[in-house]
Write a protein that holds these residues in place. Structure first.
Motif, PDB file in Angstrom:
ATOM      1  N   ALA A 172       0.814  -1.223   0.000  1.00 52.89           N
ATOM      2  CA  ALA A 172       0.000   0.000   0.000  1.00 52.89           C
ATOM      3  C   ALA A 172       0.843   1.266   0.000  1.00 52.89           C
ATOM      4  N   GLY A 173       2.023   1.209   0.614  1.00 53.63           N
ATOM      5  CA  GLY A 173       2.869   2.398   0.674  1.00 53.63           C
ATOM      6  C   GLY A 173       3.893   2.474  -0.441  1.00 53.63           C
ATOM      7  N   GLY A 174       3.766   1.637  -1.429  1.00 49.80           N
ATOM      8  CA  GLY A 174       4.712   1.605  -2.548  1.00 49.80           C
ATOM      9  C   GLY A 174       5.216   0.207  -2.809  1.00 49.80           C
ATOM     10  N   GLY A 175       5.634  -0.451  -1.740  1.00 47.44           N
ATOM     11  CA  GLY A 175       6.014  -1.846  -1.850  1.00 47.44           C
ATOM     12  C   GLY A 175       7.383  -2.085  -2.465  1.00 47.44           C
ATOM     13  N   HIS A 176       7.816  -3.327  -2.364  1.00 43.60           N
ATOM     14  CA  HIS A 176       9.074  -3.811  -2.911  1.00 43.60           C
ATOM     15  C   HIS A 176       8.735  -4.738  -4.079  1.00 43.60           C
ATOM     16  N   PRO A 177       9.608  -4.827  -5.089  1.00 39.10           N
ATOM     17  CA  PRO A 177       9.301  -5.713  -6.225  1.00 39.10           C
ATOM     18  C   PRO A 177       8.931  -7.132  -5.810  1.00 39.10           C
ATOM     19  N   ALA A 178       9.605  -7.685  -4.803  1.00 41.58           N
ATOM     20  CA  ALA A 178       9.305  -9.049  -4.375  1.00 41.58           C
ATOM     21  C   ALA A 178       7.893  -9.156  -3.803  1.00 41.58           C
ATOM     22  N   GLN A 179       7.441  -8.096  -3.130  1.00 44.52           N
ATOM     23  CA  GLN A 179       6.084  -8.116  -2.570  1.00 44.52           C
ATOM     24  C   GLN A 179       5.035  -8.017  -3.678  1.00 44.52           C
ATOM     25  N   TRP A 180       5.288  -7.185  -4.669  1.00 41.52           N
ATOM     26  CA  TRP A 180       4.372  -7.088  -5.804  1.00 41.52           C
ATOM     27  C   TRP A 180       4.350  -8.403  -6.588  1.00 41.52           C
ATOM     28  N   PHE A 181       5.514  -9.042  -6.704  1.00 40.51           N
ATOM     29  CA  PHE A 181       5.579 -10.318  -7.420  1.00 40.51           C
ATOM     30  C   PHE A 181       4.743 -11.367  -6.695  1.00 40.51           C
ATOM     31  N   ASP A 182       4.879 -11.442  -5.372  1.00 40.69           N
ATOM     32  CA  ASP A 182       4.068 -12.392  -4.600  1.00 40.69           C
ATOM     33  C   ASP A 182       2.581 -12.097  -4.759  1.00 40.69           C
ATOM     34  N   LEU A 183       2.227 -10.819  -4.766  1.00 46.15           N
ATOM     35  CA  LEU A 183       0.822 -10.453  -4.957  1.00 46.15           C
ATOM     36  C   LEU A 183       0.344 -10.895  -6.333  1.00 46.15           C
ATOM     37  N   MET A 204       7.825  -4.802 -12.984  1.00 55.12           N
ATOM     38  CA  MET A 204       8.640  -4.400 -14.125  1.00 55.12           C
ATOM     39  C   MET A 204       9.009  -2.920 -14.069  1.00 55.12           C
ATOM     40  N   GLU A 205       8.119  -2.104 -13.553  1.00 53.59           N
ATOM     41  CA  GLU A 205       8.426  -0.679 -13.419  1.00 53.59           C
ATOM     42  C   GLU A 205       9.533  -0.452 -12.393  1.00 53.59           C
ATOM     43  N   MET A 206       9.500  -1.243 -11.321  1.00 52.03           N
ATOM     44  CA  MET A 206      10.469  -1.074 -10.243  1.00 52.03           C
ATOM     45  C   MET A 206      11.768  -1.825 -10.505  1.00 52.03           C
ATOM     46  N   SER A 207      11.675  -2.914 -11.251  1.00 54.58           N
ATOM     47  CA  SER A 207      12.846  -3.752 -11.530  1.00 54.58           C
ATOM     48  C   SER A 207      12.785  -4.212 -12.986  1.00 54.58           C
ATOM     49  N   PRO A 208      13.194  -3.354 -13.925  1.00 54.72           N
ATOM     50  CA  PRO A 208      13.037  -3.646 -15.361  1.00 54.72           C
ATOM     51  C   PRO A 208      13.774  -4.896 -15.841  1.00 54.72           C
ATOM     52  N   GLU A 209      14.703  -5.429 -15.043  1.00 53.57           N
ATOM     53  CA  GLU A 209      15.449  -6.624 -15.445  1.00 53.57           C
ATOM     54  C   GLU A 209      14.796  -7.915 -14.957  1.00 53.57           C
ATOM     55  N   ALA A 210      13.607  -7.827 -14.385  1.00 52.31           N
ATOM     56  CA  ALA A 210      12.954  -9.007 -13.798  1.00 52.31           C
ATOM     57  C   ALA A 210      12.291  -9.842 -14.885  1.00 52.31           C
ATOM     58  N   ALA A 211      13.060 -10.755 -15.481  1.00 49.48           N
ATOM     59  CA  ALA A 211      12.559 -11.566 -16.592  1.00 49.48           C
ATOM     60  C   ALA A 211      11.400 -12.464 -16.165  1.00 49.48           C
ATOM     61  N   GLU A 212      11.467 -13.022 -14.948  1.00 53.18           N
ATOM     62  CA  GLU A 212      10.396 -13.918 -14.495  1.00 53.18           C
ATOM     63  C   GLU A 212       9.071 -13.191 -14.387  1.00 53.18           C
ATOM     64  N   ALA A 213       9.119 -11.932 -13.937  1.00 55.52           N
ATOM     65  CA  ALA A 213       7.890 -11.143 -13.849  1.00 55.52           C
ATOM     66  C   ALA A 213       7.337 -10.873 -15.245  1.00 55.52           C
TER      67      ALA A 213
END
Length: 289
Positions: A172-183, A204-213
């Motif tokens: 809710a406050g922005g989050g971390h890429p790993a938290q968004w991925f789990d969601l 992808m916006e927060m971690s553009p290199e995240a191929a799995e996402a």
């Protein structure tokens, strides 16, 4: 009166702490070692040198130094907490918990409860970890880490509704890429494809290199019937990591609707070019029939 030697040692500790806090670990280590030559076994210097070694991922050295510090000051809470972290990083979970038990006998700091939850989580004790994270969240209702871990644990336990609730609070406050991925994973399992796509897009916006996402984004867009969007996401994943090709090829034919590529190289060219290759021969796939 305070001896000149003690004053000198205290000054070295202050300088070493300042170097450590500024990220100059080499300087901090040099100062600690200089101080230990003057005052062998000094618990403060041993503690600080353990912290420097731990930050540099030199676990054997960190363990030796924190053991030396605790030998001089066995009930020092910060040293016990650092000893727990070192033991946990080494996979010595029972030892880590024993350090925390000793610390808890001296104090009821929330930090001790947090370290216990982390240790149980790392040890793979899901039930005990869930109980500890619940206590952490009760003590600190704004703990994003507790929300995120409870969400992950709920998903692994097959409780997606609870998992989604915890993870939505975590981001809710922005989050971390790993938290968004789990969601995204949770929503994907719940077949909330549009909401899952939104979560993966945040990754992808927060971690553009995240191929799995990017792969997962393609999957949920394909499930939602957006083949063009899916191909664009698959293309991004492939360009980030060519080893995703097998997963992408399988996804294209296993979803309710997709595309069957008669030429593997044509699919590779399409992905390399952004999701479309002029002249590539594809057949529509509708697994619902």
């Amino acid at each position: 009166m305070t001896s000149n030697g003690q004053v000198g040692s205290e000054d070295l500790v202050r300088r070493a702490v300042a170097a450590f806090n500024s990220g100059d670990h080499a300087r901090a280590m040099d100062l600690c070692e200089l101080g230990l030559k003057r005052r062998p076994g000094d618990p403060a210097l041993c503690h600080l040198l353990a912290a420097v070694s731990f930050a540099r991922a030199d676990l054997p050295a960190a363990r030796a130094r924190i053991d030396a510090s605790l030998a001089a000051r066995p009930d020092n809470i910060p040293a016990l907490i650092l000893a727990c972290r070192i033991a946990r990083a080494e996979g010595r979970f029972e030892a880590a918990l024993r350090f925390l038990d000793r610390a808890a006998g001296q104090s009821s700091k929330a930090e001790i409860l947090l370290e216990r939850a982390r240790t149980l989580d790392h040890a793979g004790d899901a039930s005990a970890a869930r109980a500890s994270w619940t206590l952490v969240l009760q003590g600190d209702p704004k703990s994003v880490e507790a929300m995120a871990r409870l969400g992950r644990l709920a998903w692994q336990a097959g409780a997606p509704v609870d998992a989604e609730g915890f993870l939505e609070r975590a981001v809710a406050g922005g989050g971390h890429p790993a938290q968004w991925f789990d969601l995204g994973l949770v929503r994907q399992d719940m077949r909330k494809f549009a909401a899952a796509a939104e979560a993966y897009q945040h990754v992808m916006e927060m971690s553009p290199e995240a191929a799995e996402a990017a792969v997962n984004l393609g999957v949920v867009l394909q499930e939602a019937g957006d083949l063009d969007g899916a191909m664009a996401a698959y293309s991004q994943a492939y360009r980030l990591d060519p080893s995703t090709f097998g997963v992408i090829a399988m996804a294209l034919t296993s979803a309710p609707s997709g595309r069957l590529w008669l030429d593997e190289e044509a699919l590779r060219r399409s992905l390399a070019l952004g999701g479309s290759a002029p002249g590539a021969k594809t057949l529509p796939v509708d697994a619902r029939r």
